[in-house]
Scaffold this active site. Structure first.
Site, short mmCIF file in Angstrom:
data_model
loop_
_atom_site.label_atom_id
_atom_site.label_comp_id
_atom_site.label_asym_id
_atom_site.label_seq_id
_atom_site.Cartn_x
_atom_site.Cartn_y
_atom_site.Cartn_z
N TYR A 57 0.83 -1.20 0.00
CA TYR A 57 0.00 0.00 0.00
C TYR A 57 0.88 1.26 0.00
CZ TYR A 57 -4.32 2.57 0.68
OH TYR A 57 -5.40 3.38 0.48
N GLU A 101 -4.98 5.93 6.04
CA GLU A 101 -4.82 4.78 5.14
C GLU A 101 -3.88 3.71 5.69
OE1 GLU A 101 -4.69 6.10 0.68
OE2 GLU A 101 -3.94 7.70 1.93
N LYS A 145 -1.20 -0.65 -13.72
CA LYS A 145 -1.81 -0.55 -12.39
C LYS A 145 -3.30 -0.86 -12.41
CE LYS A 145 -2.82 1.57 -8.38
NZ LYS A 145 -2.17 0.76 -7.39
P1 AMP Z 1 -3.48 -1.03 -4.88
O1 AMP Z 1 -4.73 -0.25 -4.65
O2 AMP Z 1 -3.65 -1.96 -6.03
O3 AMP Z 1 -2.28 -0.17 -5.00
O4 AMP Z 1 -3.29 -1.97 -3.61
C1 AMP Z 1 -2.52 -1.63 -2.51
C2 AMP Z 1 -1.94 -2.89 -1.88
O5 AMP Z 1 -3.01 -3.71 -1.38
C3 AMP Z 1 -1.19 -3.80 -2.83
O6 AMP Z 1 0.17 -3.43 -2.97
C4 AMP Z 1 -1.32 -5.15 -2.16
O7 AMP Z 1 -0.40 -5.32 -1.11
C5 AMP Z 1 -2.72 -5.09 -1.58
N1 AMP Z 1 -3.71 -5.63 -2.52
C6 AMP Z 1 -4.35 -4.98 -3.52
N2 AMP Z 1 -5.23 -5.76 -4.14
C7 AMP Z 1 -5.17 -6.97 -3.53
C8 AMP Z 1 -5.83 -8.21 -3.70
N3 AMP Z 1 -6.76 -8.37 -4.65
N4 AMP Z 1 -5.52 -9.23 -2.87
C9 AMP Z 1 -4.58 -9.07 -1.92
N5 AMP Z 1 -3.93 -7.93 -1.71
C10 AMP Z 1 -4.20 -6.88 -2.49
MG MG Z 2 -3.25 -3.11 -7.54
#
Ligand code: AMP
Ligand code: MG
Length: 508
Positions: free
Chosen positions: A349, A384, A445
């Site tokens: 995150y 967050e 992304k």
């Molecule tokens: P994002 O919004 O795609 O940048 O997500 C932030 C972080 O949340 C990612 O780097 C992952 O560590 C975790 N994450 C996002 N989507 C998933 C998912 N579908 N399953 C598990 N972890 C997730």
């Molecule tokens: Mg993502």
């Protein structure tokens, strides 16, 4: 032995009498009494410890020579701190106490960690957040007491018969709307509270301990790539704390990079992905998991159940911004489905904020850098990174991209290293190119709200309840506000809120 932090949350009152404080906290885990006498006053309250923690939370409090420290969370680069303060302290709270005795409040300019801290020292109550206020900290001052908690809901109502400072100008803090006299300590800030002879209510003085860099570094691309790989590697190793973490893996570059770094130290690494019947990123995550040989799990949450997580997400994040809730809720849903005992979780995150990853369509580098500067000056208060997001299920999470040293570098790199060769987040992708499959390091992304389908699930549920399509966005805002009023301001437990009822109310 577990190496989780001793405390993952607390709620204390500082006053002349020992007044018990009912701790209404969403963070789950064994409750422990926190009690100390220091600087001629009494500190009492409750700490929450992760389940199965060998130290049973005792480590969250340290008292010595008239100074008391309460620490939720953890400190990094401990060895260097212990050497500087010439201490053999064993817990992070003891280490902070020793360092405080050495440096005073300026110690918070030195620390890289994920914490909220309270120090009770001669005539002063010192409240401190880490650089990102990744563990939120709330305070209310009255004529008799100072109340401090890592969750706003624990302090939603002022104590009976107390004179509350309602003017909202407590240095180093911002008022929390809807809760009289309640304030949130700013990110990277120490608020020093002192009782004066003239004012009934303690007066605060603020010391800034971190601000996002506003200058940019010009670096040879190869050196920048090596520096990013190196700092991220250190941040990941620090956060492993000698045990196998659970990495929440989407298969995007941010979490996949962490999977590669964890796998270099810990085999097999544990990874978990979540999806719904509406959307998932399982294939992308599987490609990374099999490339690295991680012990991988997939979790499918039914769409309707996902929406029923809303009260838990609001109770954990203590915010009512529907966009941010859409990012955080899928993670809360995932954490609540991880089996106990308490785990150490890593997430990718936040990488997009210093790298401008969400803005690949902006026209110029100037615009990209403006967006990054703006995002870095407006993150505070979005919560967050709050540990309560995983803490509602008793787990402890951390975010290597928002490690202070990683963040300082990522923010400061000139924008041409962030967008290059037609790729967003170029410097990170280049740093990981030889460790991940090409399809992974070049992957576009996808936000978690899209990857889990939550944004469309929420919209769809409102439309099915009869909300006209053009008012769906405002209905989300109203729902989020109502939930906030209920689980934060009124203290209703999240499991007693009926999301289906709230959806129906939106029609009327
Ligand atoms: P994002 O919004 O795609 O940048 O997500 C932030 C972080 O949340 C990612 O780097 C992952 O560590 C975790 N994450 C996002 N989507 C998933 C998912 N579908 N399953 C598990 N972890 C997730
Ligand atoms: Mg993502």
């Amino acid at each position: 032995m577990s190496t989780l932090p001793s405390l993952i949350g607390f709620c204390v009152r500082i006053g002349t009498e020992d007044i018990p404080l009912a701790a209404h906290l969403a963070v789950a885990g064994p409750r422990l009494p926190l009690q100390a006498r220091a600087a001629g006053t009494v500190l009492s309250g409750t700490g929450v410890s992760p389940q199965g923690n060998g130290a049973e939370g005792r480590g969250g409090l340290a008292v010595d020579d008239g100074v008391a420290v309460v620490l939720a969370g953890e400190l990094y680069h401990r060895d260097a701190l212990a050497a500087a303060a010439a201490t053999s302290a064993c817990t992070d709270a003891e280490l902070l106490l020793a360092c405080y005795q050495c440096y005073g409040p300026a110690v918070f300019r030195i620390l890289n960690g994920r914490f909220a801290a309270l120090v009770l020292a001669a005539g002063q109550v010192v409240l401190a957040t880490d650089h990102a206020s990744s563990v939120p900290l709330y305070v209310r001052t009255t004529d008799r007491t100072v109340e401090v908690s890592t969750e706003a809901k624990a302090l939603a109502r002022p104590p009976d018969n107390a004179v509350v400072d309602g003017h909202g100008d407590l240095a180093g803090t911002v008022p929390v709307a809807g809760s009289p006299g309640l304030h949130r300590v700013r990110a990277g800030t120490v608020a020093l509270l002192e009782r004066s002879a003239t004012a009934r209510i303690p007066v605060a003085r603020a010391v800034r301990t971190w601000t996002p860099p506003v200058s940019r570094i010009m670096m040879e691309p190869d050196r920048a790539v090596a520096a990013v790989a190196d700092r991220l590697d250190i941040a990941v190793r620090t956060r492993l704390a000698g045990e196998a973490p659970t990495l929440v893996l989407s298969g995007g570059i941010d979490s996949s990079a962490l999977a590669a770094l964890v796998s270099a130290v810990q085999t097999p690494a544990r990874t978990v992905s979540m999806g719904t019947e509406v959307a998932d990123e399982f294939e992308a995550a599987r490609a990374v998991a099999s490339h690295l040989g991680t012990e991988h799990t997939e979790l499918t949450v039914p769409a309707r159940d996902l929406l029923r997580e809303l009260p838990f997400a609001v109770a954990a994040a203590e915010i009512h911004d529907p966009d941010v809730l859409e990012y955080l809720l899928p993670l809360v849903a995932l954490y609540r489905r991880l089996p106990g005992p308490s785990r150490r979780i890593l997430t990718g995150y936040g990488a997009d904020i210093p790298l401008g990853g969400m803005h690949r369509t902006v026209a110029s580098l100037a615009e990209l850098d403006e967006i990054i500067a703006d995002d870095m000056s407006t993150f505070d208060g979005l919560n967050e990174f709050s540990p309560v997001l995983s803490g509602v299920a008793g787990h402890w999470s951390s975010h290597p991209y928002w490690d202070r040293d990683v963040l300082d570098l990522l923010v400061a790199l000139e924008p041409g290293l962030k967008r290059r060769d037609g790729l967003d987040k170029w410097v990170l992708r280049a740093a990981m190119a030889d460790r991940l499959p090409m399809q992974t390091w070049q992957r576009r992304k996808l936000g978690i709200h899209e990857g889990s389908g939550l944004n469309s699930i929420w919209s769809q549920a409102l439309r099915e309840a009869g909300v006209p399509p053009d008012t769906v966005a405002s209905a989300k805002r109203t729902m989020a506000r109502q939930l906030y009023a209920s689980v934060v301001l009124s203290g209703t437990p999240a499991d007693q809120v009926d999301v289906d009822m709230l959806l129906m109310r939106e029609v009327g």
